[in-house]
Design a protein around this motif. Structure first.
Motif, PDB file in Angstrom:
ATOM      1  N   ALA A 105      -5.262  -7.624   2.732  1.00  0.00           N
ATOM      2  CA  ALA A 105      -5.683  -7.792   1.318  1.00  0.00           C
ATOM      3  C   ALA A 105      -5.952  -6.608   0.503  1.00  0.00           C
ATOM      4  CB  ALA A 105      -7.347  -8.470   1.548  1.00  0.00           C
ATOM      5  N   VAL A 106      -6.319  -5.427   0.859  1.00  0.00           N
ATOM      6  CA  VAL A 106      -6.388  -4.256   0.427  1.00  0.00           C
ATOM      7  C   VAL A 106      -5.153  -3.820  -0.002  1.00  0.00           C
ATOM      8  CG1 VAL A 106      -7.203  -1.938   0.110  1.00  0.00           C
ATOM      9  CG2 VAL A 106      -8.602  -3.481   1.128  1.00  0.00           C
ATOM     10  N   TYR A 107      -4.193  -3.712   0.950  1.00  0.00           N
ATOM     11  CA  TYR A 107      -2.770  -3.178   0.809  1.00  0.00           C
ATOM     12  C   TYR A 107      -2.144  -4.189  -0.153  1.00  0.00           C
ATOM     13  CZ  TYR A 107      -3.279  -0.055   4.786  1.00  0.00           C
ATOM     14  OH  TYR A 107      -3.953   0.773   5.508  1.00  0.00           O
ATOM     15  N   ALA A 108      -2.272  -5.379  -0.220  1.00  0.00           N
ATOM     16  CA  ALA A 108      -1.789  -6.426  -1.242  1.00  0.00           C
ATOM     17  C   ALA A 108      -2.021  -5.992  -2.650  1.00  0.00           C
ATOM     18  CB  ALA A 108      -2.126  -7.682  -0.778  1.00  0.00           C
ATOM     19  N   ALA A 109      -3.647  -5.381  -2.754  1.00  0.00           N
ATOM     20  CA  ALA A 109      -3.946  -5.531  -4.120  1.00  0.00           C
ATOM     21  C   ALA A 109      -3.366  -3.924  -4.519  1.00  0.00           C
ATOM     22  CB  ALA A 109      -5.624  -4.929  -4.103  1.00  0.00           C
ATOM     23  N   LEU A 110      -2.621  -3.213  -3.588  1.00  0.00           N
ATOM     24  CA  LEU A 110      -2.267  -1.937  -3.882  1.00  0.00           C
ATOM     25  C   LEU A 110      -0.952  -2.226  -4.190  1.00  0.00           C
ATOM     26  CD1 LEU A 110      -4.241   0.460  -1.380  1.00  0.00           C
ATOM     27  CD2 LEU A 110      -4.579   0.515  -3.929  1.00  0.00           C
ATOM     28  N   GLY A 111      -0.097  -3.269  -3.944  1.00  0.00           N
ATOM     29  CA  GLY A 111       1.161  -3.592  -3.993  1.00  0.00           C
ATOM     30  C   GLY A 111       2.052  -2.425  -3.548  1.00  0.00           C
ATOM     31  N   ASP A 112       3.096  -2.204  -4.460  1.00  0.00           N
ATOM     32  CA  ASP A 112       4.220  -1.311  -3.761  1.00  0.00           C
ATOM     33  C   ASP A 112       3.633  -0.025  -4.019  1.00  0.00           C
ATOM     34  OD1 ASP A 112       4.353  -1.029  -6.686  1.00  0.00           O
ATOM     35  OD2 ASP A 112       6.280  -1.682  -6.847  1.00  0.00           O
ATOM     36  N   ARG A 113       2.661   0.532  -4.566  1.00  0.00           N
ATOM     37  CA  ARG A 113       2.079   1.972  -4.698  1.00  0.00           C
ATOM     38  C   ARG A 113       1.863   2.543  -3.109  1.00  0.00           C
ATOM     39  NH1 ARG A 113       0.356  -1.423  -8.173  1.00  0.00           N
ATOM     40  NH2 ARG A 113       0.678  -0.725 -10.464  1.00  0.00           N
ATOM     41  N   MET A 114       1.619   1.712  -2.090  1.00  0.00           N
ATOM     42  CA  MET A 114       1.357   1.981  -0.714  1.00  0.00           C
ATOM     43  C   MET A 114       2.753   2.549  -0.192  1.00  0.00           C
ATOM     44  SD  MET A 114      -1.592   2.422   0.312  1.00  0.00           S
ATOM     45  CE  MET A 114      -0.898   2.973   1.982  1.00  0.00           C
ATOM     46  N   GLY A 115       2.817   4.071   0.258  1.00  0.00           N
ATOM     47  CA  GLY A 115       4.017   4.466   0.596  1.00  0.00           C
ATOM     48  C   GLY A 115       4.861   5.041  -0.265  1.00  0.00           C
ATOM     49  N   GLY A 116       4.584   4.979  -1.572  1.00  0.00           N
ATOM     50  CA  GLY A 116       5.353   5.550  -2.605  1.00  0.00           C
ATOM     51  C   GLY A 116       4.233   6.675  -3.337  1.00  0.00           C
ATOM     52  N   VAL A 117       3.770   6.064  -4.550  1.00  0.00           N
ATOM     53  CA  VAL A 117       2.865   6.984  -5.038  1.00  0.00           C
ATOM     54  C   VAL A 117       1.685   7.253  -4.545  1.00  0.00           C
ATOM     55  CG1 VAL A 117       1.428   7.397  -7.395  1.00  0.00           C
ATOM     56  CG2 VAL A 117       3.656   6.196  -7.483  1.00  0.00           C
ATOM     57  N   LEU A 118       1.190   6.359  -3.703  1.00  0.00           N
ATOM     58  CA  LEU A 118      -0.009   6.490  -2.946  1.00  0.00           C
ATOM     59  C   LEU A 118       0.557   6.486  -1.395  1.00  0.00           C
ATOM     60  CD1 LEU A 118      -3.076   6.592  -2.256  1.00  0.00           C
ATOM     61  CD2 LEU A 118      -3.079   4.033  -2.633  1.00  0.00           C
ATOM     62  N   HIS A 119       0.645   7.591  -0.795  1.00  0.00           N
ATOM     63  CA  HIS A 119       1.144   7.806   0.600  1.00  0.00           C
ATOM     64  C   HIS A 119       0.321   8.144   1.719  1.00  0.00           C
ATOM     65  CE1 HIS A 119       1.347  11.996  -0.858  1.00  0.00           C
ATOM     66  NE2 HIS A 119       1.199  12.155   0.445  1.00  0.00           N
ATOM     67  N   ALA A 120      -1.094   8.529   1.334  1.00  0.00           N
ATOM     68  CA  ALA A 120      -1.989   8.915   2.322  1.00  0.00           C
ATOM     69  C   ALA A 120      -3.151   8.313   1.943  1.00  0.00           C
ATOM     70  CB  ALA A 120      -2.176  10.306   2.566  1.00  0.00           C
ATOM     71  N   LEU A 121      -3.556   7.086   2.893  1.00  0.00           N
ATOM     72  CA  LEU A 121      -4.867   6.349   2.483  1.00  0.00           C
ATOM     73  C   LEU A 121      -5.425   5.949   3.881  1.00  0.00           C
ATOM     74  CD1 LEU A 121      -6.859   5.101   0.428  1.00  0.00           C
ATOM     75  CD2 LEU A 121      -5.481   2.841   0.714  1.00  0.00           C
ATOM     76  N   GLN A 122      -6.745   6.435   4.214  1.00  0.00           N
ATOM     77  CA  GLN A 122      -7.253   6.359   5.369  1.00  0.00           C
ATOM     78  C   GLN A 122      -8.366   5.021   5.006  1.00  0.00           C
ATOM     79  OE1 GLN A 122      -9.638   9.409   6.936  1.00  0.00           O
ATOM     80  NE2 GLN A 122     -11.165   7.900   7.919  1.00  0.00           N
ATOM     81  N   LEU A 123      -8.270   3.932   5.435  1.00  0.00           N
ATOM     82  CA  LEU A 123      -8.853   2.654   4.929  1.00  0.00           C
ATOM     83  C   LEU A 123      -9.670   2.127   6.018  1.00  0.00           C
ATOM     84  CD1 LEU A 123      -9.073   0.331   2.919  1.00  0.00           C
ATOM     85  CD2 LEU A 123      -7.253  -0.747   3.957  1.00  0.00           C
ATOM     86  N   THR A 124     -11.058   1.844   5.277  1.00  0.00           N
ATOM     87  CA  THR A 124     -12.166   1.127   6.312  1.00  0.00           C
ATOM     88  C   THR A 124     -12.523  -0.072   5.311  1.00  0.00           C
ATOM     89  OG1 THR A 124     -12.878   3.442   7.142  1.00  0.00           O
ATOM     90  CG2 THR A 124     -14.403   1.578   7.230  1.00  0.00           C
ATOM     91  N   THR A 125     -12.718  -1.171   6.059  1.00  0.00           N
ATOM     92  CA  THR A 125     -13.093  -2.621   5.322  1.00  0.00           C
ATOM     93  C   THR A 125     -14.402  -2.683   6.143  1.00  0.00           C
ATOM     94  OG1 THR A 125     -11.591  -3.592   6.749  1.00  0.00           O
ATOM     95  CG2 THR A 125     -10.759  -3.180   4.447  1.00  0.00           C
ATOM     96  N   ALA A 126     -15.225  -3.520   5.271  1.00  0.00           N
ATOM     97  CA  ALA A 126     -16.334  -4.007   5.955  1.00  0.00           C
ATOM     98  C   ALA A 126     -17.122  -5.310   5.119  1.00  0.00           C
ATOM     99  CB  ALA A 126     -17.671  -3.118   5.919  1.00  0.00           C
ATOM    100  N   VAL A 127     -17.793  -5.882   5.512  1.00  0.00           N
ATOM    101  CA  VAL A 127     -18.704  -7.095   4.961  1.00  0.00           C
ATOM    102  C   VAL A 127     -20.187  -6.501   4.659  1.00  0.00           C
ATOM    103  CG1 VAL A 127     -17.274  -8.992   5.680  1.00  0.00           C
ATOM    104  CG2 VAL A 127     -19.379  -8.281   6.996  1.00  0.00           C
ATOM    105  N   PRO A 128     -20.649  -6.856   3.454  1.00  0.00           N
ATOM    106  CA  PRO A 128     -21.966  -6.414   3.092  1.00  0.00           C
ATOM    107  C   PRO A 128     -22.923  -6.751   4.022  1.00  0.00           C
ATOM    108  CG  PRO A 128     -21.059  -7.616   1.201  1.00  0.00           C
ATOM    109  CD  PRO A 128     -20.089  -8.101   2.232  1.00  0.00           C
TER     110      PRO A 128
END
Length: 79
Positions: free
Chosen positions: A53-76
């Motif tokens: 869901a996070v990668y979908a929100a970032l769209g085509d920027r992942m791997g392009g303009v945004l190439h290094a993202l360490q991602l952690t997801t959680a629920v409140p």
């Protein structure tokens, strides 16, 4: 040109309106980020679907303009 933290955060919140995003610059260069994304809408979803869901929100920027993202997801945490 690297993406700024507030730009990344805005994209995530636009795609996941209930998200709370905490950004950390990992290398001090504005080009390598860690994001912790917490959202109630993640509740009941496996971690892989949360991250997708996070990668979908970032769209085509992942791997392009945004190439290094360490991602952690959680629920409140419920109190």
């Amino acid at each position: 040109m690297p993406m700024a933290a507030d730009e990344i955060e805005a994209l995530i919140v636009a795609g996941i309106p209930d998200a709370r995003v905490e950004m950390t610059d990992l290398a001090g260069d504005g080009d390598h980020w860690a994001a912790r994304v917490t959202a109630e809408s993640f509740r009941g979803l496996p971690r892989l679907k949360q991250q997708r869901a996070v990668y979908a929100a970032l769209g085509d920027r992942m791997g392009g303009v945004l190439h290094a993202l360490q991602l952690t997801t959680a629920v409140p945490v419920q109190e």
